[in-house]
Motif scaffolding. Sequence first.
Motif, PDB file in Angstrom:
ATOM      1  N   CYS A   1       6.369   0.172  -1.015  1.00 40.92           N
ATOM      2  CA  CYS A   1       5.188   1.032  -0.996  1.00 40.92           C
ATOM      3  C   CYS A   1       4.878   1.485  -2.423  1.00 40.92           C
ATOM      4  CB  CYS A   1       5.428   2.256  -0.107  1.00 40.92           C
ATOM      5  SG  CYS A   1       5.771   1.850   1.619  1.00 40.92           S
TER       6      CYS A   1
ATOM      7  N   THR B   1       6.704  11.941   0.068  1.00 36.67           N
ATOM      8  CA  THR B   1       5.656  11.607  -0.892  1.00 36.67           C
ATOM      9  C   THR B   1       4.432  12.456  -0.567  1.00 36.67           C
ATOM     10  OG1 THR B   1       4.621   9.845   0.410  1.00 36.67           O
ATOM     11  CG2 THR B   1       6.549   9.248  -0.917  1.00 36.67           C
ATOM     12  N   GLU B   2       3.378  12.263  -1.316  1.00 36.99           N
ATOM     13  CA  GLU B   2       2.185  13.073  -1.090  1.00 36.99           C
ATOM     14  C   GLU B   2       1.597  12.850   0.294  1.00 36.99           C
ATOM     15  OE1 GLU B   2      -2.260  13.779  -3.090  1.00 36.99           O
ATOM     16  OE2 GLU B   2      -0.793  12.456  -4.045  1.00 36.99           O
ATOM     17  N   ARG B   3       1.695  11.627   0.809  1.00 33.19           N
ATOM     18  CA  ARG B   3       1.037  11.313   2.077  1.00 33.19           C
ATOM     19  C   ARG B   3       1.982  10.845   3.172  1.00 33.19           C
ATOM     20  NH1 ARG B   3      -3.582   7.708  -0.797  1.00 33.19           N
ATOM     21  NH2 ARG B   3      -1.893   7.512  -2.300  1.00 33.19           N
ATOM     22  N   GLY B   4       3.290  10.927   2.933  1.00 34.25           N
ATOM     23  CA  GLY B   4       4.202  10.453   3.965  1.00 34.25           C
ATOM     24  C   GLY B   4       5.619  10.925   3.732  1.00 34.25           C
TER      25      GLY B   4
ATOM     26  N   SER C   1       3.503   5.583  -4.498  1.00 37.29           N
ATOM     27  CA  SER C   1       4.192   6.519  -3.596  1.00 37.29           C
ATOM     28  C   SER C   1       5.255   7.295  -4.366  1.00 37.29           C
ATOM     29  CB  SER C   1       4.825   5.764  -2.419  1.00 37.29           C
ATOM     30  OG  SER C   1       3.839   5.050  -1.694  1.00 37.29           O
TER      31      SER C   1
ATOM     32  N   SER D   1       0.834  -1.203   0.000  1.00 38.47           N
ATOM     33  CA  SER D   1       0.000   0.000   0.000  1.00 38.47           C
ATOM     34  C   SER D   1       0.865   1.248   0.000  1.00 38.47           C
ATOM     35  CB  SER D   1      -0.921  -0.003   1.217  1.00 38.47           C
ATOM     36  OG  SER D   1      -0.160  -0.095   2.407  1.00 38.47           O
ATOM     37  N   PRO D   2       0.289   2.404  -0.400  1.00 31.98           N
ATOM     38  CA  PRO D   2       1.070   3.647  -0.425  1.00 31.98           C
ATOM     39  C   PRO D   2       1.589   4.024   0.956  1.00 31.98           C
ATOM     40  CG  PRO D   2      -0.954   3.875  -1.703  1.00 31.98           C
ATOM     41  CD  PRO D   2      -1.055   2.566  -0.975  1.00 31.98           C
ATOM     42  N   LEU D   3       2.671   4.782   0.954  1.00 31.30           N
ATOM     43  CA  LEU D   3       3.260   5.259   2.202  1.00 31.30           C
ATOM     44  C   LEU D   3       2.323   6.265   2.868  1.00 31.30           C
ATOM     45  CD1 LEU D   3       6.081   5.189   3.801  1.00 31.30           C
ATOM     46  CD2 LEU D   3       6.448   7.422   2.730  1.00 31.30           C
ATOM     47  N   HIS D   4       2.101   6.088   4.172  1.00 30.00           N
ATOM     48  CA  HIS D   4       1.327   7.036   4.974  1.00 30.00           C
ATOM     49  C   HIS D   4       2.122   7.383   6.227  1.00 30.00           C
ATOM     50  CE1 HIS D   4      -2.598   7.000   2.875  1.00 30.00           C
ATOM     51  NE2 HIS D   4      -2.291   5.740   2.573  1.00 30.00           N
ATOM     52  N   GLY D   5       2.193   8.648   6.556  1.00 29.09           N
ATOM     53  CA  GLY D   5       2.837   9.071   7.791  1.00 29.09           C
ATOM     54  C   GLY D   5       4.349   9.110   7.683  1.00 29.09           C
ATOM     55  N   ASP D   6       4.977   9.353   8.811  1.00 24.29           N
ATOM     56  CA  ASP D   6       6.432   9.473   8.886  1.00 24.29           C
ATOM     57  C   ASP D   6       7.048   8.140   9.316  1.00 24.29           C
ATOM     58  OD1 ASP D   6       6.152  12.101   8.194  1.00 24.29           O
ATOM     59  OD2 ASP D   6       6.377  12.872  10.228  1.00 24.29           O
TER      60      ASP D   6
END
Length: 378
Positions: A189, A208-211, A192, A7-12
Motif C-alpha cells: 500500500c 494510517t490516515e485512512r486505515g 500510506s 493504492s493507499p490503505l483504506h479501512g480496517d
Amino acid sequence: MTGPGRSPLHGDHHTDVVVLGAGLTGCLAAWELARRGRRPIVLEAASVGAGATAADLGHVATGPRLLYVEAIRRWGREAAREAWEVQRENHDRLRELLAALDDDCGYRADGGFLLAEDRTEGEALAESEDTLREDGFSGEFLDHYMLESRFGVQGFAAAYWCAEDAGLDPRRLVAALAAAAEREGARICEGSTVLALESSAAGVSAATERGRVEAGTAFVALEAAAAGLVPFLKGRVTPLPAHWIDVQRDDALPLPSPARTCGGEIAWRVLPGGLRVVRFGGGVTGRPADERLEDFTRRHFAPASPRPGPRGAAVAGKSGDGFPFVGAVPGLNGAVACGYGTFGLGWVALSVRWAVDGLVTGRDAVPARFRASRGAAP
C-alpha cells in the motif's frame, strides 16, 4: 516505482504481519515472509524505493565504514574480522537472492575502492591492506602515482581496491523484490504513512490516515523514521542525510567505481553517461551540500570538466556503533532491521534473514553485536 494495485490503505484490515516501509529491506522482508506462508501487508509512506533506497549507490561493500586498522583499534581484531566476515556472508546471500529472482539487477563483481584524501589516511590504507590479507580478505593498495596512472582522478593520496566488493542497480532490485513479494501474496500500500504503531497482548496495530492494520506481529523496515514509531530506538537510530548529484564527464579515462572516501562521507558510482556522487551527513555551515559535491567533483575528477546535472536528497538511518539494529526490541511485538548507515547493501540480505527467521521460528539467531535490543536494561 508505483505498481498496479498499490493504492493507499483504506479501512480496517487484519493479517498476520504488517511490514512498515517498502524500500530494499521492506520488500525483501515481505517476499521472505510471503514465501514462508505469511500474508504481509506493506505500508509505504510514498512509493516503492522512494525512501533511503533512493540514495543507495548499489555498492555491495565488504567492510563497514571504518578502515580495518581503525576497526581493530576500536573493537579488537577478532571482532573486526567478524564484521568483515558478516558482510562477506551477506554478499553470498545477496547472490542467492538474485538467482532466486532470476534477475541479476545489473550485478557486477568488479571490486570496489576506498580513497584516501590525505597522507594519514593513505598510511592507514596501506596498513589495512597488510592486515586484511593476513585475515583472508583480498585487495590491492595503490599509491597516488599508481592511482592517477590508471584512473581519471587527481588529488587523492592513495587507494585500496577491495576484490570482494560488487555493484548492482538498487532501483531495479527493489522493483524486482516488490514484484516477487506481490506474486507470493503480499500486498503493498503506497501513500500510506504509518502515524502510530501500538503493541498489545493481541499483537500490533498500525494506523494510517485512512486505515488501520491489525496484525500478530510487525516488521519495521524504516530507517530514521523507525525511532518515531519504536520508542526503544529513539536516540539509537539517528538521521543520516544523503545528498546526491549526477555528473556528466567528457573524459574517456575510467574512474574507480564503486568508490568511497575513507571516512565514508562521499561515495560515487559510474553510471551510463556519467556518475552519481553522494555525500552522507550534515550540511557544511553556510553552504548547501550540493555545492560541496560540485567542488569535490571539480577537484578530484579533472582534467575533464564535470557538468552537474540532476540532484536529490534522502534520509537514511545510522547507529552509534556502526552496526545495524536487527531483530526483536523491547516494547514491540515484532522485529526491526534498520540503522544500516551509508551502505545498506552490505548488511540488508543477512539482516532480513535473521529478523524473518526470528519472527517465523521464535528463535533469536542474531549475533549479539547486531541485536536490536543491545543496550537494553537487564
